[in-house]
Design a protein around this motif. Structure first.
Motif, PDB file in Angstrom:
ATOM      1  N   ALA A 234      -6.500  43.862   4.406  1.00  0.00           N
ATOM      2  CA  ALA A 234      -7.492  42.739   4.158  1.00  0.00           C
ATOM      3  C   ALA A 234      -8.675  43.180   3.441  1.00  0.00           C
ATOM      4  N   ALA A 235      -8.984  44.377   3.625  1.00  0.00           N
ATOM      5  CA  ALA A 235     -10.109  44.922   2.876  1.00  0.00           C
ATOM      6  C   ALA A 235     -10.232  45.250   1.523  1.00  0.00           C
ATOM      7  N   LEU A 236      -8.668  45.559   1.237  1.00  0.00           N
ATOM      8  CA  LEU A 236      -8.340  45.758  -0.264  1.00  0.00           C
ATOM      9  C   LEU A 236      -8.203  44.117  -1.161  1.00  0.00           C
ATOM     10  N   LEU A 237      -7.614  43.292  -0.324  1.00  0.00           N
ATOM     11  CA  LEU A 237      -7.747  42.013  -0.956  1.00  0.00           C
ATOM     12  C   LEU A 237      -8.959  41.460  -1.213  1.00  0.00           C
ATOM     13  N   LEU A 238      -9.960  41.735  -0.111  1.00  0.00           N
ATOM     14  CA  LEU A 238     -11.378  41.376  -0.244  1.00  0.00           C
ATOM     15  C   LEU A 238     -11.974  42.132  -1.451  1.00  0.00           C
ATOM     16  N   VAL A 239     -11.431  43.302  -1.795  1.00  0.00           N
ATOM     17  CA  VAL A 239     -11.991  44.227  -3.020  1.00  0.00           C
ATOM     18  C   VAL A 239     -11.434  43.313  -4.151  1.00  0.00           C
ATOM     19  N   LEU A 240     -10.415  43.191  -4.200  1.00  0.00           N
ATOM     20  CA  LEU A 240      -9.722  42.431  -5.412  1.00  0.00           C
ATOM     21  C   LEU A 240     -10.186  41.157  -5.718  1.00  0.00           C
TER      22      LEU A 240
END
Length: 276
Positions: free
Chosen positions: A55-61
């Motif tokens: 979820a954190a990486l999707l937020l970054v993207l």
């Protein structure tokens, strides 16, 4: 009796209070950007670190994609408007007797001409530095897919190397903290300013630092062991690419289309993920 009941209620409410102190994703990403290890520690103690890290990486993207969308809009506003010139020149060409003759000779010529004409103007826009929405969207989708694949492959490899060097984290914990380590990709948000470019070397160095801190926090490794675990996947990739380049010609592997295209695209993948 009343005091004992109050103590029981307080103990039952304690987990909920701790849950309320659970840091948000934006806070953890901010801590990573500030090189604060608290974000990694919080991710390691998550009940589902893999899901939380994803979820954190999707937020970054998502934030990077939003920044690029805003940058695209600002770039289109600041760029010279070529649409009217494209339309005028297109009407002139299609009004020529030559164009009518070509259409009569080949009914599909009109559609083929329109595609080629539009592609030619897109090339002109790229040459002049004018943003092309389709090209920007395609590159960003490729960037997002490659980043996710890179996270999974790198996370698996770094986990294996870290465990081999004495690390203690589970695979889910490793993937969770390494997902946080991609927070420096948020620096791509500077590209919302037309003409702004992020130095790839700076991003690569930043990512190495955050990955080093992630592995150290997750596996309890320090110094040379944590650094070795972080660098080992890169060295392995270089060895594989070097072996394919050196021995591919001897065994005619360079004639395999998929392998040949992969070797040609490898530098591009590094640029897109900020890992070259």
């Amino acid at each position: 009796m009343a005091m004992r009941d109050a103590a029981v209620e307080e103990m039952a409410a304690a987990p909920e209070a701790e849950q309320g102190k659970r840091p948000g994703l934006l806070r953890m990403l901010g801590q990573v950007l500030l090189l604060d290890g608290a974000g990694y520690a919080a991710m390691r103690e998550e009940r589902t670190p893999l899901r939380r890290g994803f979820a954190a990486l999707l937020l970054v993207l998502g934030l990077v994609g939003l920044a690029r969308l805003i940058g695209l809009g600002l770039g289109l506003l600041a760029a010279p408007q070529l649409g009217s010139l494209q339309q005028i020149l297109g009407d002139f060409i299609t009004g020529l007797p030559w164009y009518a003759q070509q259409v009569q000779a080949d009914p599909q010529f009109a559609s083929q001409f329109q595609l080629g004409y539009a592609a030619g103007w897109d090339a002109v826009r790229l040459f002049l530095g004018v943003p092309v929405p389709l090209a920007v969207a395609s590159l960003y989708l490729l960037f997002a897919v490659v980043t996710l694949l890179n996270w999974l492959i790198y996370g698996l490899l770094v986990h294996l190397f870290a465990r081999w060097l004495g690390g203690q984290a589970r695979l889910g914990q490793t993937l969770g903290v390494t997902a946080l380590a991609y927070a420096p990709l948020l620096l791509f948000s500077v590209e919302l300013v037309p003409g702004a470019v992020l130095p790839v070397s700076l991003l690569f160095a930043y990512l190495l630092v955050t990955k080093f801190m992630a592995v150290a926090a997750a596996h309890g490794l320090h110094g040379g062991r944590a650094l070795a675990a972080v660098l080992a996947p890169y060295l392995l990739a270089l060895v594989i690419l070097a072996a394919a380049a050196l021995f591919g010609g001897a065994y005619s592997l360079d004639q395999v289309p998929a392998l040949d295209q992969t070797l040609q695209m490898a530098p591009l993948f590094g640029v897109l993920t900020g890992l070259r």
